[in-house]
Scaffold this motif. Sequence first.
Motif, PDB file in Angstrom:
ATOM      1  N   ARG A  54     -47.266  -0.354 -51.127  1.00  0.00           N
ATOM      2  CA  ARG A  54     -46.097  -1.019 -50.542  1.00  0.00           C
ATOM      3  C   ARG A  54     -46.391  -1.744 -49.227  1.00  0.00           C
ATOM      4  N   ASP A  55     -47.661  -1.880 -48.882  1.00  0.00           N
ATOM      5  CA  ASP A  55     -48.000  -2.533 -47.618  1.00  0.00           C
ATOM      6  C   ASP A  55     -47.974  -4.052 -47.737  1.00  0.00           C
ATOM      7  N   TRP A  56     -47.726  -4.699 -46.582  1.00  0.00           N
ATOM      8  CA  TRP A  56     -47.827  -6.149 -46.456  1.00  0.00           C
ATOM      9  C   TRP A  56     -49.121  -6.496 -45.737  1.00  0.00           C
ATOM     10  N   CYS A 220     -39.348 -13.005 -48.497  1.00  0.00           N
ATOM     11  CA  CYS A 220     -40.199 -11.871 -48.869  1.00  0.00           C
ATOM     12  C   CYS A 220     -40.351 -11.875 -50.388  1.00  0.00           C
ATOM     13  N   PHE A 222     -42.217 -10.386 -54.056  1.00  0.00           N
ATOM     14  CA  PHE A 222     -42.716  -9.164 -54.680  1.00  0.00           C
ATOM     15  C   PHE A 222     -43.198  -9.478 -56.096  1.00  0.00           C
ATOM     16  N   PRO A 232     -45.328  -5.701 -52.843  1.00  0.00           N
ATOM     17  CA  PRO A 232     -44.987  -6.748 -51.873  1.00  0.00           C
ATOM     18  C   PRO A 232     -46.189  -7.657 -51.607  1.00  0.00           C
ATOM     19  N   GLU A 278     -34.591  -1.734 -54.316  1.00  0.00           N
ATOM     20  CA  GLU A 278     -35.784  -1.362 -53.558  1.00  0.00           C
ATOM     21  C   GLU A 278     -36.373  -2.584 -52.858  1.00  0.00           C
ATOM     22  N   ALA A 279     -36.473  -3.703 -53.594  1.00  0.00           N
ATOM     23  CA  ALA A 279     -37.029  -4.921 -53.010  1.00  0.00           C
ATOM     24  C   ALA A 279     -36.167  -5.400 -51.849  1.00  0.00           C
ATOM     25  N   GLY A 281     -34.188  -3.639 -49.868  1.00  0.00           N
ATOM     26  CA  GLY A 281     -34.359  -2.764 -48.712  1.00  0.00           C
ATOM     27  C   GLY A 281     -35.667  -3.016 -47.984  1.00  0.00           C
ATOM     28  N   ILE A 282     -36.741  -3.206 -48.750  1.00  0.00           N
ATOM     29  CA  ILE A 282     -38.040  -3.498 -48.139  1.00  0.00           C
ATOM     30  C   ILE A 282     -38.007  -4.844 -47.429  1.00  0.00           C
ATOM     31  N   GLU A 285     -36.368  -4.811 -43.908  1.00  0.00           N
ATOM     32  CA  GLU A 285     -37.250  -4.310 -42.846  1.00  0.00           C
ATOM     33  C   GLU A 285     -38.356  -5.305 -42.528  1.00  0.00           C
ATOM     34  N   ARG A 286     -38.865  -5.946 -43.576  1.00  0.00           N
ATOM     35  CA  ARG A 286     -39.963  -6.890 -43.360  1.00  0.00           C
ATOM     36  C   ARG A 286     -39.509  -8.108 -42.564  1.00  0.00           C
TER      37      ARG A 286
END
Length: 298
Positions: A54-56, A220, A222, A232, A278-279, A281-282, A285-286
């Motif tokens: 899940r890291d960018w 963002c 995915f 991501p 999920e996407a 929410g991520i 934050e991103r």
Amino acid sequence: MSISATHAAAASETAESSSAASVNAAAVFSRLHPDQYLSRFLSKGFRPDGRTVRDWRDVSINYDPVSTADGSALVRIGETTMICGVKAEIAEPDLARPNDGFVVPNIDLPALCSPRFKPGPPSDEAQTLSNWLNDLIVSSRTLPPRKLCIVPGKAVWAIYIDVTCINYDGNAFDAAVLAVMAALRRTRIPGARWDEVTSRVLCSRTDKYPLPLGRIPLSCSFGVFQSKYLLPDPTAFERPLIQITMTVALDEEGFASLVRHEGLGGIEGVSGERLVGEAWGIAEERVKVLRTIMSESE
């Protein structure tokens, strides 16, 4: 040289040869069986480039790299590098819309940025990304056309936004959007007024003003691999192996400016609603992280 030293040198040479052979074997396996190669990494919680699932990738922004542009920015997301230049020119408005200026965005993926692109006309991917960028700017009203009017029916600003990929390693759209928004924030246009005597626009040589920007969305993206891994910021290696892609662009208030879902195949074992949740929410934050980077880099 002593016997022990000779043995140590031989052991070191053997270890280096073994390591090189392992690297070569992994490279061959990744080319012949890319799906299995990626799957084995993900099953251990990592990506082939060393990130967790899940890291960018790391992001950097350099402002004003193009001195001849009215605003510019260079963005790196991992190895993907995009440069954006903004140019403002005076134009005559459309007769049907005498109070509206023009915004003309374009994304170029030249052959020099990756072997996957060939010389000649713009690739399908470049045209698609340009259309997405235009849709994003229009839907978010990043540059409201009415605010680009100098004199109704006589003169308006035409804002040309040119994005060029210097190095391509996947996720070009996110990098392009970040470069565009960073460049627009730095763009300065001269003060302009209509001169009745000469019947033309006169621009100030010294007074320059920021663009009248509206919402500033950031993107963002995915990928979904094997219907269960949400990845991501997919790389150029991962992108052809991904069955489904999703892009979420959010403005400063967290409202969606663009949501895209593309690809074929099902998502067995994972509901579409949960996957999008999920996407989203991520992405929330991103986007906060990207805005911080954008501000701190100025």
